[in-house]
Design a protein around this motif. Structure first.
Motif, short mmCIF file in Angstrom:
data_model
loop_
_atom_site.label_atom_id
_atom_site.label_comp_id
_atom_site.label_asym_id
_atom_site.label_seq_id
_atom_site.Cartn_x
_atom_site.Cartn_y
_atom_site.Cartn_z
N VAL A 13 78.79 35.25 33.14
CA VAL A 13 77.39 35.65 33.23
C VAL A 13 76.50 34.43 33.42
N THR A 14 76.79 33.36 32.68
CA THR A 14 75.99 32.13 32.78
C THR A 14 76.07 31.55 34.20
N CYS A 15 77.28 31.51 34.75
CA CYS A 15 77.44 30.99 36.12
C CYS A 15 76.67 31.83 37.12
N ALA A 16 76.73 33.16 36.97
CA ALA A 16 76.02 34.06 37.89
C ALA A 16 74.52 33.85 37.82
N ILE A 17 73.99 33.68 36.62
CA ILE A 17 72.55 33.46 36.45
C ILE A 17 72.15 32.13 37.12
N ILE A 18 72.99 31.10 36.96
CA ILE A 18 72.69 29.79 37.56
C ILE A 18 72.65 29.89 39.07
N TRP A 19 73.67 30.54 39.68
CA TRP A 19 73.66 30.56 41.15
C TRP A 19 72.62 31.52 41.70
N PHE A 148 79.31 42.88 29.06
CA PHE A 148 78.96 43.14 27.66
C PHE A 148 78.17 44.45 27.65
N PRO A 149 78.86 45.60 27.53
CA PRO A 149 78.21 46.90 27.70
C PRO A 149 76.96 47.11 26.84
N LYS A 150 76.96 46.58 25.62
CA LYS A 150 75.81 46.79 24.73
C LYS A 150 74.58 46.02 25.21
N TYR A 151 74.79 45.02 26.06
CA TYR A 151 73.67 44.18 26.52
C TYR A 151 73.49 44.25 28.04
N SER A 152 73.87 45.39 28.60
CA SER A 152 73.78 45.56 30.06
C SER A 152 72.37 45.36 30.58
N GLY A 153 71.42 45.96 29.88
CA GLY A 153 70.02 45.86 30.30
C GLY A 153 69.53 44.42 30.32
N MET A 154 69.91 43.68 29.29
CA MET A 154 69.49 42.27 29.21
C MET A 154 70.11 41.45 30.34
N ILE A 155 71.39 41.70 30.63
CA ILE A 155 72.08 40.95 31.69
C ILE A 155 71.44 41.26 33.05
N LEU A 156 71.17 42.54 33.32
CA LEU A 156 70.51 42.91 34.57
C LEU A 156 69.14 42.26 34.69
N ALA A 157 68.40 42.23 33.58
CA ALA A 157 67.07 41.61 33.58
C ALA A 157 67.16 40.11 33.87
N LEU A 158 68.17 39.45 33.30
CA LEU A 158 68.34 38.02 33.52
C LEU A 158 68.71 37.73 34.98
N LEU A 159 69.59 38.54 35.54
CA LEU A 159 69.99 38.35 36.94
C LEU A 159 68.82 38.61 37.89
N THR A 160 68.07 39.68 37.61
CA THR A 160 66.90 40.00 38.44
C THR A 160 65.83 38.92 38.31
N GLY A 161 65.62 38.46 37.07
CA GLY A 161 64.65 37.38 36.85
C GLY A 161 65.05 36.11 37.57
N LEU A 252 70.66 49.10 25.17
CA LEU A 252 70.94 48.15 24.09
C LEU A 252 71.58 48.81 22.88
N SER A 253 71.68 50.15 22.88
CA SER A 253 72.20 50.80 21.69
C SER A 253 73.29 51.83 21.94
N ALA A 254 73.38 52.32 23.18
CA ALA A 254 74.32 53.37 23.41
C ALA A 254 75.69 52.85 23.76
N PRO A 255 76.89 53.42 24.04
CA PRO A 255 78.21 53.02 23.73
C PRO A 255 79.40 53.81 24.16
N GLN A 256 80.46 53.28 24.24
CA GLN A 256 81.60 53.80 24.92
C GLN A 256 82.66 54.15 23.91
N GLY A 257 83.28 55.26 24.11
CA GLY A 257 84.30 55.60 23.15
C GLY A 257 85.21 56.60 23.75
N ILE A 365 59.01 42.11 34.19
CA ILE A 365 60.17 42.85 33.71
C ILE A 365 59.86 43.81 32.56
N PRO A 366 59.24 43.36 31.45
CA PRO A 366 58.99 44.31 30.36
C PRO A 366 58.02 45.42 30.74
N PHE A 367 57.02 45.10 31.56
CA PHE A 367 56.03 46.11 31.96
C PHE A 367 56.66 47.16 32.89
#
Length: 515
Positions: A13-19, A148-161, A252-257, A365-367
């Motif tokens: 994820v870190t590498c993807a955000i950097i590039w 990281f399924p629980k943090y999908s929204g955050m990862i998408l936001a970071l990539l988009t940002g 950030l809260s929903a989940p796989q089972g 992003i938040p708005f």
């Protein structure tokens, strides 16, 4: 696929955000790069003898050719989306990323004059290859949303940002060029070759060979908070699952089972076809209400029927006009503002815009999330239309403060517009065909973006650089297609509501209990 270790996924994820920060969309920082291109004498040879005495200010011919370079780059970026989706789905993110790194490397080599023996325009060719490579390395990163399924929204936001901020690459170059050292273009792009090499090495040694998720699944995850099987995201047993689950905060809260790989609460037909899970039924009912009953209205229809629908045609037309307006302004901001408020204030607006553009996506992003989560689809489109019209009005008034307000709104509107179109496509057409429908919409819009070259020529040659007539034309088209789209959606909502009442009326006698 089974997930690798947390450490490996964090590195990926870190590498993807950097590039993405350096390579996803630097071409949209054209307004910052343009003064350097002019100072370095790029295309100065096209100027007439009378206009060739100064290299600090572009003549009309040079300005048009530079703007055309950006226009073609913007066309290529958006038109490539459909191709990238196909390669990603069929060959995986690693191949997609490697192709992107090679294209970006070719672009950097062309712009650094390393390939000057090739009989092509090095500036146009180089810019086009940078534009080609961006979508390959950006879109192929989306699948990391489920690392990281629980943090999908955050990862998408970071990539988009990171994508939105990537336009700052040329801003940083311009600041160094003007304030510290006049680094020539060939030296800068020679150093920039570090980026495609970094991407290539990451793809070979670090990134997964197969996608964690498809593009459609990532979009489903973003809207429903569920995976492609209707599962909750890992970490929740569903005991506290409620109808009012928010379609965005659930990221950030929903989940796989589910045992044996099958979602809890999911049933199967005799032939093994999965029916919708309990969670899907609950969430989709809630989203249907929130969207104004248009959620999934064309889901299950053939691609041909979806593309013939006014839902696609009108949104594609509206999207095309917005893309032309945004990219036309990016290419011509200096000349537009110079005509409206004078050269000194025009330059000041240009400099503010160079800084505001990469920051706009991060601030928005938040708005964007709040607006999409709390409004029906037709209301979101109405906000989009009103904002677009207001920006257009600001762009034709000869006042510094009003123009500045328009600039600040535009840099926030740009990511809002892209996100809203993506959200609309997923909700109306469904997740199965999302990649094709959204990719085609971006591709068509991108191709028509070439029209801004004609608009620029008309402004320079026939309007004496006066941007007001063209801007008014684009705002008028925005009103026509925007109101048509909203009107059509409202009419369909009424039809759905009427049919529902008719069904309720027809079923009422059947519910009576006989004596």
């Amino acid at each position: 696929m089974s997930l690798p270790s947390s450490r490996t996924r964090i590195i990926q994820v870190t590498c993807a955000i950097i590039w993405c920060l350096f390579a996803a969309g630097p071409i949209f920082g054209f307004a910052a790069l343009k003064p350097i291109l002019i100072d370095q004498g790029v295309y100065h040879e096209v100027c007439s003898t009378a206009a060739s005495s100064s290299s600090t200010k572009a003549c009309v011919e040079q300005d048009l050719k530079l703007n055309k370079m950006f226009t073609i780059g913007a066309v290529v970026t958006n038109a490539t989306a459909l191709i990238v989706g196909h390669i990603l789905d069929n060959y995986g993110p690693r191949i997609c990323g490697i192709i992107g790194s090679i294209l970006i490397a070719i672009g950097a080599l062309e712009l650094s004059s390393f390939l000057k023996w090739i009989p092509l325009d090095p500036y146009l060719t180089g810019y086009v290859f940078l534009a080609l490579g961006g979508p390959f390395v950006f879109i192929s990163s989306f699948q990391l949303a489920n690392s990281f399924p629980k943090y999908s929204g955050m990862i998408l936001a970071l990539l988009t940002g990171a994508f939105d901020t990537s336009s700052a690459v040329f801003l940083c170059y311009r600041l160094i060029y003007q304030k510290i050292e006049k680094i020539p273009l060939n030296i800068f792009f020679g150093i920039y070759l570090i980026i495609p090499v970094f991407i290539f090495l990451c793809q070979v040694f670090i990134m997964p060979n197969s996608s964690y998720k498809t593009i459609g699944t990532v979009q489903k995850l973003g809207i429903e908070g569920l995976d492609e099987n209707g599962n909750l995201i890992e970490g929740d047993d569903g005991a506290n699952f409620a109808v009012e689950t928010d379609e965005r905060t659930s990221l950030l809260s929903a989940p796989q089972g589910g045992e044996q790989g099958r979602p809890r609460g999911t049933s199967y037909t005799n032939d093994g076809t999965r029916r919708k899970s309990i969670y899907e039924e609950i969430i989709e009912d809630e989203i249907t209400h929130k969207s104004g009953n248009i959620f999934g209205i064309l889901d299950g229809e053939s691609i041909a029927n979806q593309l013939k629908s006014p839902f696609f045609i009108l949104m594609c037309a509206f999207t095309t006009i917005q893309m032309i307006r945004i990219n036309y302004f990016v290419a011509t901001i200096r000349s537009q503002e110079t005509w409206l408020i004078g050269e000194e204030l025009g330059q000041k607006i240009n400099e503010i815009f160079d800084i505001a553009l990469p920051l706009g996506g991060i601030v928005a992003i938040p708005f964007i999330g709040i607006i999409l989560d709390n409004n029906k689809t037709v209301n979101v489109l109405t906000i989009l239309l009103i904002t677009s019209i207001f920006i257009g009005i600001c762009g034709v008034l000869q006042n510094f403060s009003i123009n500045l307000i328009g600039i600040f709104l535009l840099v926030v509107y740009r990511p809002f517009y892209y996100t809203a179109v993506s959200d609309y496509s997923a909700k109306v057409f469904g997740f199965t065909t999302f990649g094709t429908v959204y990719g085609l919409m971006m591709c068509i819009s991108g191709i028509f973006n070439y029209a801004q070259t004609i608009l620029d020529f008309i402004t320079q040659r026939y309007e004496n650089s006066n941007p007001i007539p063209i801007n008014l034309l684009l705002v008028s088209l925005t009103v026509v297609f925007g109101t048509s789209l909203i009107g059509y959606i409202l009419s369909q909502q009424k039809n759905i509501h009427r049919k529902r009442l008719e069904l309720e009326a027809d079923s009422a006698p059947e519910q009576e209990i006989p004596n």
